[in-house]
Design an enzyme around this catalytic site. Structure first.
Site, PDB file in Angstrom:
ATOM      1  N   TYR A   1     -10.060  -0.461  -4.906  1.00  0.00           N
ATOM      2  CA  TYR A   1      -9.440  -1.715  -4.477  1.00  0.00           C
ATOM      3  C   TYR A   1      -9.110  -2.698  -5.601  1.00  0.00           C
ATOM      4  O   TYR A   1      -8.208  -3.511  -5.460  1.00  0.00           O
ATOM      5  CB  TYR A   1     -10.299  -2.368  -3.383  1.00  0.00           C
ATOM      6  CG  TYR A   1      -9.822  -1.955  -2.005  1.00  0.00           C
ATOM      7  CD1 TYR A   1      -9.842  -0.618  -1.626  1.00  0.00           C
ATOM      8  CD2 TYR A   1      -9.328  -2.882  -1.105  1.00  0.00           C
ATOM      9  CE1 TYR A   1      -9.385  -0.228  -0.389  1.00  0.00           C
ATOM     10  CE2 TYR A   1      -8.862  -2.494   0.148  1.00  0.00           C
ATOM     11  CZ  TYR A   1      -8.901  -1.165   0.501  1.00  0.00           C
ATOM     12  OH  TYR A   1      -8.431  -0.773   1.721  1.00  0.00           O
TER      13      TYR A   1
ATOM     14  N   THR B   1      -4.247   4.681   7.895  1.00  0.00           N
ATOM     15  CA  THR B   1      -3.224   4.246   6.948  1.00  0.00           C
ATOM     16  C   THR B   1      -2.333   5.404   6.506  1.00  0.00           C
ATOM     17  O   THR B   1      -2.822   6.428   6.042  1.00  0.00           O
ATOM     18  CB  THR B   1      -3.894   3.621   5.711  1.00  0.00           C
ATOM     19  OG1 THR B   1      -4.642   2.484   6.139  1.00  0.00           O
ATOM     20  CG2 THR B   1      -2.866   3.195   4.680  1.00  0.00           C
TER      21      THR B   1
ATOM     22  N   GLU C   1      -0.344   1.499   9.907  1.00  0.00           N
ATOM     23  CA  GLU C   1      -1.521   2.171  10.448  1.00  0.00           C
ATOM     24  C   GLU C   1      -1.264   2.691  11.870  1.00  0.00           C
ATOM     25  O   GLU C   1      -0.490   2.076  12.619  1.00  0.00           O
ATOM     26  CB  GLU C   1      -2.719   1.211  10.479  1.00  0.00           C
ATOM     27  CG  GLU C   1      -3.445   1.089   9.145  1.00  0.00           C
ATOM     28  CD  GLU C   1      -2.705   0.305   8.073  1.00  0.00           C
ATOM     29  OE1 GLU C   1      -1.830  -0.509   8.429  1.00  0.00           O
ATOM     30  OE2 GLU C   1      -2.978   0.521   6.880  1.00  0.00           O
TER      31      GLU C   1
ATOM     32  N   CYS D   1      -4.192   7.233  -1.337  1.00  0.00           N
ATOM     33  CA  CYS D   1      -5.557   7.267  -1.864  1.00  0.00           C
ATOM     34  C   CYS D   1      -6.566   7.676  -0.794  1.00  0.00           C
ATOM     35  O   CYS D   1      -7.608   8.236  -1.111  1.00  0.00           O
ATOM     36  CB  CYS D   1      -5.928   5.927  -2.471  1.00  0.00           C
ATOM     37  SG  CYS D   1      -5.928   4.588  -1.297  1.00  0.00           S
TER      38      CYS D   1
ATOM     39  N   HIS E   1     -13.424   5.118  -2.006  1.00  0.00           N
ATOM     40  CA  HIS E   1     -12.360   4.245  -1.502  1.00  0.00           C
ATOM     41  C   HIS E   1     -12.545   2.802  -1.991  1.00  0.00           C
ATOM     42  O   HIS E   1     -11.572   2.100  -2.262  1.00  0.00           O
ATOM     43  CB  HIS E   1     -12.332   4.313   0.024  1.00  0.00           C
ATOM     44  CG  HIS E   1     -10.963   4.102   0.592  1.00  0.00           C
ATOM     45  ND1 HIS E   1      -9.837   4.665   0.046  1.00  0.00           N
ATOM     46  CD2 HIS E   1     -10.518   3.363   1.642  1.00  0.00           C
ATOM     47  CE1 HIS E   1      -8.771   4.286   0.728  1.00  0.00           C
ATOM     48  NE2 HIS E   1      -9.162   3.482   1.703  1.00  0.00           N
TER      49      HIS E   1
ATOM     50  N   GLU F   1      -6.208  -6.599   5.784  1.00  0.00           N
ATOM     51  CA  GLU F   1      -6.383  -5.274   5.174  1.00  0.00           C
ATOM     52  C   GLU F   1      -7.330  -5.358   3.976  1.00  0.00           C
ATOM     53  O   GLU F   1      -8.157  -4.473   3.762  1.00  0.00           O
ATOM     54  CB  GLU F   1      -5.013  -4.730   4.755  1.00  0.00           C
ATOM     55  CG  GLU F   1      -4.995  -3.217   4.545  1.00  0.00           C
ATOM     56  CD  GLU F   1      -5.554  -2.802   3.206  1.00  0.00           C
ATOM     57  OE1 GLU F   1      -6.140  -1.715   3.123  1.00  0.00           O
ATOM     58  OE2 GLU F   1      -5.442  -3.564   2.233  1.00  0.00           O
TER      59      GLU F   1
ATOM     60  N   CYS G   1      -5.453  -1.052  -6.828  1.00  0.00           N
ATOM     61  CA  CYS G   1      -4.236  -1.314  -6.036  1.00  0.00           C
ATOM     62  C   CYS G   1      -4.081  -2.804  -5.751  1.00  0.00           C
ATOM     63  O   CYS G   1      -2.981  -3.360  -5.890  1.00  0.00           O
ATOM     64  CB  CYS G   1      -4.243  -0.497  -4.758  1.00  0.00           C
ATOM     65  SG  CYS G   1      -5.611  -0.819  -3.645  1.00  0.00           S
TER      66      CYS G   1
ATOM     67  N   CYS H   1       0.839  -1.204   0.000  1.00  0.00           N
ATOM     68  CA  CYS H   1       0.000   0.000   0.000  1.00  0.00           C
ATOM     69  C   CYS H   1       0.873   1.252   0.000  1.00  0.00           C
ATOM     70  O   CYS H   1       1.828   1.352   0.761  1.00  0.00           O
ATOM     71  CB  CYS H   1      -0.895  -0.017   1.234  1.00  0.00           C
ATOM     72  SG  CYS H   1      -1.841   1.493   1.461  1.00  0.00           S
TER      73      CYS H   1
END
Lengths: 484, 92
Positions: A297, A191, A258, A104, A293, A444, A300, A100
């Site tokens: 997914y 994050t 995180e 974003c 968000h 995650e 990424c 990650c």
């Protein structure tokens, strides 16, 4: 100062002086601390790629506010093409980091806040949107990294914020002053927060009138007095402190890194407050952020999965199983799952629409479907990687054993694969698979951008069940006035 | 000849675009002067796209002097030859 390069970014973090705890200790400089360096490298990749000719088409955009070229991570989507480029960019960066890269979240928070402040002003005559535009211009011009602060710790899930035993379990306003507000509470699972510059706080759920002190959207620098971050543990995090091989992905780590972020009576000036008590827009802002968000997914995680597939294929080649039909089939299945999640992200972007604010917004039903698929498919991709890689994935010796004068030769000899492949390279690939498909990385994928049940709730709202029943009735020959 | 390179964004390329560009540069040797895309008086533009979707084509302004590559199947020699021909046409 505008942050352009990786060096600028690291310098800005070094000078920031924000409060971060790791394993019970205050960290003096996160930029030289092994626990943080991989996450800083991953976020820095977003700056590096914006300067690279081979990525700039995706990694930069032209600001609709200033006309200047900016990082796409600070851009407000102005077209369906922008929404698609967002997904393409996320896949491209994931190919470089295998983990990650964190930016974003703030990007999505800015887009959701942009749209929602426009709508709040339209209803109440407030000036949140113009305040937010000034903030956004500052972020675009300085290229600061913003973390999106959504998830409150929530305490007793059966009770709304105002009925919690401890009023601080949801972030809220504790004082309104002439020059601004004072807030208290926390945000969990933040994050990239340890290596960000700003936080854009949003409410965590829909609110009622009794909860209006919790209907809060505001931004503040992370070095503000009273902001304290506590970094979360990850699977195998102590490997960051040893050699490079055991870490699997030593330069970029796993997931985003995180923190639990505490706001201990933090002052926020009015010009950085974008919602304060308009509880009827709380759920709208949450839903919009979640849609943006969840759109991500398949981008990424699609890119990360590309790396997992490559590593799995290499592992099979290195141990002589690549020619087996079941291995070929499993690799094909992994590709199918990867392209399925990517297709979801592209489709919700392609079906995006223009909002009253002028900004573009993905299709929420398809975005939720994408994230629901990610919460399942990443586990399956990981399972197939484990299947192909074999039990060695869980029983490899330490890197130190490979380097050891007495036993290194045995590790080298007995963990060899096909002729011509070094044992060390085989172990490197296996450790990369372990890093990308174990513990924290899987969780995650399950809970990032909202747990699976939150997407199911959206199906209930957006899934057009009445229309589906009507279709069925028509084909079954049931007239509309028939009894059930 | 003054030649610029334009890359696509590289979301999921089918080949290593940067490596391919370097191969073309090596093959061209001193025939070309490589310049930035924003510089004027280009003789040709080499557009390297990671797949057949070729996203930049719709936006590129110098399409008449562009050589578009969408896979590594073309040899660097052929690409150099095409750039040379574009440049000559441009001169005419």
């Amino acid at each position: 100062m505008k942050i352009s390069t990786k060096e600028d970014y690291i310098k800005s973090l070094k000078e920031q002086g924000h409060v971060v705890y790791y394993n019970g200790e205050l960290v003096q400089d996160i930029t030289t601390h092994p626990a943080f360096i991989p996450h800083i490298n991953a976020a820095a990749k977003t700056y590096e790629m914006a300067l690279a000719p081979e990525f700039e088409d995706l990694a930069t955009a032209v600001s609709h506010l200033t006309g200047r070229r900016i990082s796409r991570f600070t851009h407000i989507h102005q077209s369906v093409e922008d929404l698609i480029k967002k997904v393409q960019l996320l896949r491209a960066i994931a190919h470089e980091t295998g983990s990650c890269f964190q930016r974003c979240v703030g990007w999505d928070a800015m887009n959701a806040t942009y749209m929602t402040t426009y709508d709040i002003d339209d209803k109440y005559g407030t000036d949140y949107h113009s305040r937010f535009i000034e903030y956004l211009k500052m972020i675009q011009d300085t290229n600061k990294m913003v973390v999106g602060g959504m998830t409150d710790t929530k305490g007793d899930r059966s009770k709304p914020p105002s009925q919690q035993a401890d009023p601080d379990l949801f972030t809220h306003v504790v004082e309104k002053r002439q020059d601004g507000i004072v807030i208290k509470g926390s945000k969990a699972h933040q994050t990239g927060a340890a290596n960000s510059h700003e936080i854009l706080i949003m409410p965590t759920q829909a609110m009622r009138e009794a909860d209006k002190d919790y209907a809060l959207c505001c931004a503040l620098p992370l070095n503000s007095p009273g902001v304290i971050q506590i970094f979360g543990r990850q699977t195998n995090d102590e490997r960051k402190f040893g050699g490079r091989l055991d870490a699997g992905n030593p330069d970029y780590g796993l997931v985003g890194g995180e923190t639990l972020m505490v706001f201990d009576n933090v002052f926020v000036p009015w010009e950085r407050v974008f919602m304060c008590g308009e509880y009827d827009f709380s759920g709208i802002l949450v839903e919009r952020f979640a849609t943006f968000h969840r759109q991500n997914y398949g981008g990424c995680k699609g890119g990360v999965s590309d790396v997992v597939i490559g590593a799995t294929a290499l592992a099979a080649e290195m141990q002589g199983s690549a020619g087996a039909s079941h291995v070929k089939d499993k690799l094909a299945e992994m590709m199918h799952l990867t392209e399925t999640i990517y297709a979801g992200s592209i489709s919700c972007s392609a079906m995006g629409r223009k909002t009253t604010s002028g900004a573009y917004y993905p299709d929420p039903l398809l975005a939720n479907c994408t994230k629901q698929n990610v919460s399942r498919h990443i586990y399956e991709i990981g399972r197939l990687a484990h299947d192909v890689a074999g039990g060695i994935l869980a029983t490899m010796p330490f890197e130190a054993d490979l380097r050891n004068e007495k036993v290194g030769k045995y590790v080298e000899k007995y963990l060899a694969g096909v002729k011509g492949v070094s044992t060390e390279n085989r172990l490197r690939v296996l450790r990369l698979i372990e890093n990308m498909t174990g513990g924290t990385a899987l969780v995650e994928s399950m809970h990032g951008a909202g747990s699976p049940q939150t997407q199911k709730v959206m199906y209930g709202r957006l899934g057009k069940l009445d229309m589906k029943k009507k279709m069925a009735k028509k084909l079954a020959g049931i007239t509309e006035d028939s009894a059930h | 000849m003054r030649v610029a390179i334009k890359f696509c964004g590289g979301c999921d390329p089918t080949f290593d675009r940067v490596e391919f560009a370097n191969q073309v540069k090596r093959t061209a040797g001193e025939h070309f002067t490589w310049i930035g895309l924003d510089q004027d008086s280009k003789d040709a533009v080499l557009v390297i796209c990671g797949c057949q979707r070729a996203c930049p084509i719709e936006e590129i302004q110098d399409i008449s002097i562009s050589v578009v590559v969408t896979s590594a199947e073309l040899s660097p020699e052929i690409v150099v030859d095409r750039i040379l021909r574009k440049g000559k046409n441009n001169e005419n």
